[in-house]
Design a protein around this motif. Structure first.
Motif, PDB file in Angstrom:
ATOM      1  N   ALA A 136       0.828  -1.160   0.212  1.00 48.96           N
ATOM      2  CA  ALA A 136       0.206  -0.044   0.095  1.00 48.96           C
ATOM      3  C   ALA A 136       0.727   1.457  -0.107  1.00 48.96           C
ATOM      4  CB  ALA A 136      -0.834  -0.047   1.307  1.00 48.96           C
ATOM      5  N   LEU A 137       1.858   1.366   0.732  1.00 54.21           N
ATOM      6  CA  LEU A 137       2.778   2.422   0.639  1.00 54.21           C
ATOM      7  C   LEU A 137       3.633   2.698  -0.601  1.00 54.21           C
ATOM      8  CD1 LEU A 137       4.224   2.166   4.370  1.00 54.21           C
ATOM      9  CD2 LEU A 137       2.964   3.806   3.609  1.00 54.21           C
ATOM     10  N   ARG A 142       6.724   8.938  -3.452  1.00 55.34           N
ATOM     11  CA  ARG A 142       7.887   8.859  -2.464  1.00 55.34           C
ATOM     12  C   ARG A 142       7.920  10.516  -1.934  1.00 55.34           C
ATOM     13  NH1 ARG A 142      12.026   5.666  -0.665  1.00 55.34           N
ATOM     14  NH2 ARG A 142      12.751   6.688   1.093  1.00 55.34           N
ATOM     15  N   ALA A 143       7.796  11.350  -2.534  1.00 54.02           N
ATOM     16  CA  ALA A 143       7.683  12.732  -2.116  1.00 54.02           C
ATOM     17  C   ALA A 143       6.963  13.133  -0.897  1.00 54.02           C
ATOM     18  CB  ALA A 143       7.573  13.937  -3.292  1.00 54.02           C
ATOM     19  N   THR A 147       8.279  14.063   2.695  1.00 49.37           N
ATOM     20  CA  THR A 147       8.017  15.140   3.494  1.00 49.37           C
ATOM     21  C   THR A 147       7.347  14.848   4.576  1.00 49.37           C
ATOM     22  OG1 THR A 147       7.645  16.236   1.400  1.00 49.37           O
ATOM     23  CG2 THR A 147       6.530  17.073   3.272  1.00 49.37           C
ATOM     24  N   PHE A 148       6.617  13.658   4.888  1.00 50.82           N
ATOM     25  CA  PHE A 148       6.048  13.425   6.175  1.00 50.82           C
ATOM     26  C   PHE A 148       6.932  13.057   6.996  1.00 50.82           C
ATOM     27  CE2 PHE A 148       4.456  10.008   8.944  1.00 50.82           C
ATOM     28  CZ  PHE A 148       3.426  10.532   9.666  1.00 50.82           C
ATOM     29  N   ALA A 149       8.032  12.216   6.706  1.00 49.98           N
ATOM     30  CA  ALA A 149       8.956  11.682   7.554  1.00 49.98           C
ATOM     31  C   ALA A 149       9.924  13.036   8.161  1.00 49.98           C
ATOM     32  CB  ALA A 149       9.818  10.568   6.917  1.00 49.98           C
ATOM     33  N   LEU A 181       9.257  -2.167   6.115  1.00 51.49           N
ATOM     34  CA  LEU A 181       8.416  -1.144   5.311  1.00 51.49           C
ATOM     35  C   LEU A 181       9.078  -0.846   3.693  1.00 51.49           C
ATOM     36  CD1 LEU A 181       6.712   1.434   7.546  1.00 51.49           C
ATOM     37  CD2 LEU A 181       5.620  -0.464   6.678  1.00 51.49           C
ATOM     38  N   GLY A 182      10.462  -1.073   3.802  1.00 49.44           N
ATOM     39  CA  GLY A 182      11.062  -0.945   2.262  1.00 49.44           C
ATOM     40  C   GLY A 182      11.448   0.499   2.303  1.00 49.44           C
ATOM     41  N   LEU A 183      11.344   1.340   3.512  1.00 48.44           N
ATOM     42  CA  LEU A 183      11.620   2.678   3.380  1.00 48.44           C
ATOM     43  C   LEU A 183      12.884   2.923   4.060  1.00 48.44           C
ATOM     44  CD1 LEU A 183       8.114   4.132   4.574  1.00 48.44           C
ATOM     45  CD2 LEU A 183       8.885   3.677   2.247  1.00 48.44           C
ATOM     46  N   SER A 184      13.493   4.022   3.662  1.00 50.59           N
ATOM     47  CA  SER A 184      14.914   4.603   4.349  1.00 50.59           C
ATOM     48  C   SER A 184      14.970   5.987   3.655  1.00 50.59           C
ATOM     49  CB  SER A 184      16.164   3.830   3.635  1.00 50.59           C
ATOM     50  OG  SER A 184      16.230   3.933   2.475  1.00 50.59           O
ATOM     51  N   TRP A 185      15.624   6.706   4.673  1.00 45.67           N
ATOM     52  CA  TRP A 185      15.932   8.248   4.503  1.00 45.67           C
ATOM     53  C   TRP A 185      17.230   8.390   4.932  1.00 45.67           C
ATOM     54  CZ3 TRP A 185      11.451   6.544   6.989  1.00 45.67           C
ATOM     55  CH2 TRP A 185      10.323   6.539   6.168  1.00 45.67           C
ATOM     56  N   VAL A 186      18.031   9.527   4.442  1.00 46.29           N
ATOM     57  CA  VAL A 186      19.451   9.949   4.953  1.00 46.29           C
ATOM     58  C   VAL A 186      19.176  11.252   5.232  1.00 46.29           C
ATOM     59  CG1 VAL A 186      21.706  10.498   4.323  1.00 46.29           C
ATOM     60  CG2 VAL A 186      20.612   8.463   3.214  1.00 46.29           C
ATOM     61  N   LEU A 187      19.310  11.535   6.580  1.00 47.57           N
ATOM     62  CA  LEU A 187      19.072  12.840   7.332  1.00 47.57           C
ATOM     63  C   LEU A 187      20.283  13.572   7.718  1.00 47.57           C
ATOM     64  CD1 LEU A 187      16.350  11.433   9.329  1.00 47.57           C
ATOM     65  CD2 LEU A 187      15.979  12.995   7.539  1.00 47.57           C
TER      66      LEU A 187
END
Length: 281
Positions: A136-137, A142-143, A147-149, A181-187
């Protein structure tokens, strides 16, 4: 001539002394539990007289909050404090349920509690584990997710950013990967703001959605999660250790109460659902 005492003998003496001390502390805890139960015995009739519910979510959250604050000052893991308070609340609820109308031997209350636990587990198993949300995600742009994260993490860390709590990782690229969830971010911490970075992560924190939320809500401490390999750090070792230490020291009490309550309820719900799914053979 004075004979020296060997190290093993000293170790056995130290062990014996420590165990005696632990036994005395355990005795004191039982005495305190008895005192708590005496106070609870006055609460049950008062609740029934005023038609107050057996469980008060707001009150329970405040009790947990007090325990966590004291635990933080005494360098006790928040998860240990939560487990202890959960045990005390469960004991109090069982005690209040055993009013004179209940069976003296407690069989009726025990059977009722067992049935309630079974119903709760069946309902919790209806909540799909996070890995099933992945499809579902994938339909969400992706944008939007990015933005939410970024906004969610910025809100959570707002006070830490203003107080230079995250100064040790200024201009360093730290990644977060939610594996199920197969999600990743670099912060990257840039002054008093947290922003996404297009560069590769120098260190990466990996874990399931449930475990990352348990860490964020302080229901589990970083040391426990990393020791049990439910969270993993890869990349720059020094930066990774710095991040790990910061996760344990973040000033949780500065978050707005509403945010803390929401995080706790979400984390507890996911943990309970995971445990319910784990009991299915």
């Amino acid at each position: 001539m004075v004979r020296s005492i060997s190290v093993p003998v000293l170790a056995r003496l130290a062990l014996g002394g420590a165990r005696v001390g632990i036994d005395r502390v355990d005795d004191a805890m039982i005495v305190l539990l008895a005192a708590r139960r005496r106070l609870v015995s006055a609460v049950g009739p008062a609740k029934r007289a005023t038609d107050a519910p057996l469980r008060d979510a707001g009150r329970e959250e405040r009790v947990h909050e007090r325990a966590r604050n004291l635990a933080a000052r005494l360098r006790v893991p928040a998860s240990s404090a939560d487990h202890l308070i959960d045990t005390l609340i469960t004991d109090a609820c069982m005690q209040q349920a055993m009013h004179p109308g209940a069976k003296a031997d407690g069989a009726g209350a025990s059977a009722n509690t067992h049935r309630q636990d079974q119903r709760r587990d069946r309902l919790l198993r209806l909540i799909p584990p996070p890995r099933r949300w992945r499809g579902a995600l994938s339909l969400v742009p992706r944008a939007v997710l990015d933005t939410f994260a970024e906004r969610a993490l910025s809100t959570t860390l707002a006070s830490s950013l203003q107080d230079d709590w995250l100064a040790p990782v200024q201009r360093r690229r730290v990644g977060i990967e939610v594996v199920d969830l197969g999600l990743s971010w670099v912060l990257e911490v840039d002054g008093e703001r947290l922003r996404r970075s297009r560069g590769p992560a120098e260190a990466m924190v990996r874990g399931s959605a449930t475990d990352l939320l348990l860490l964020t809500s302080r229901l589990e401490d970083a040391d426990t999660l990393f020791f049990q390999r439910r969270l993993m750090l890869t990349g720059d070792v020094e930066l990774g250790l710095t991040v790990r230490n910061l996760l344990d020291r973040l000033p949780w009490e500065t978050l707005p109460l509403g945010v803390r309550i929401a995080l706790h309820r979400a984390a507890r719900g996911l943990r309970a659902a995971r445990d319910a799914h784990a009991t299915v053979v």
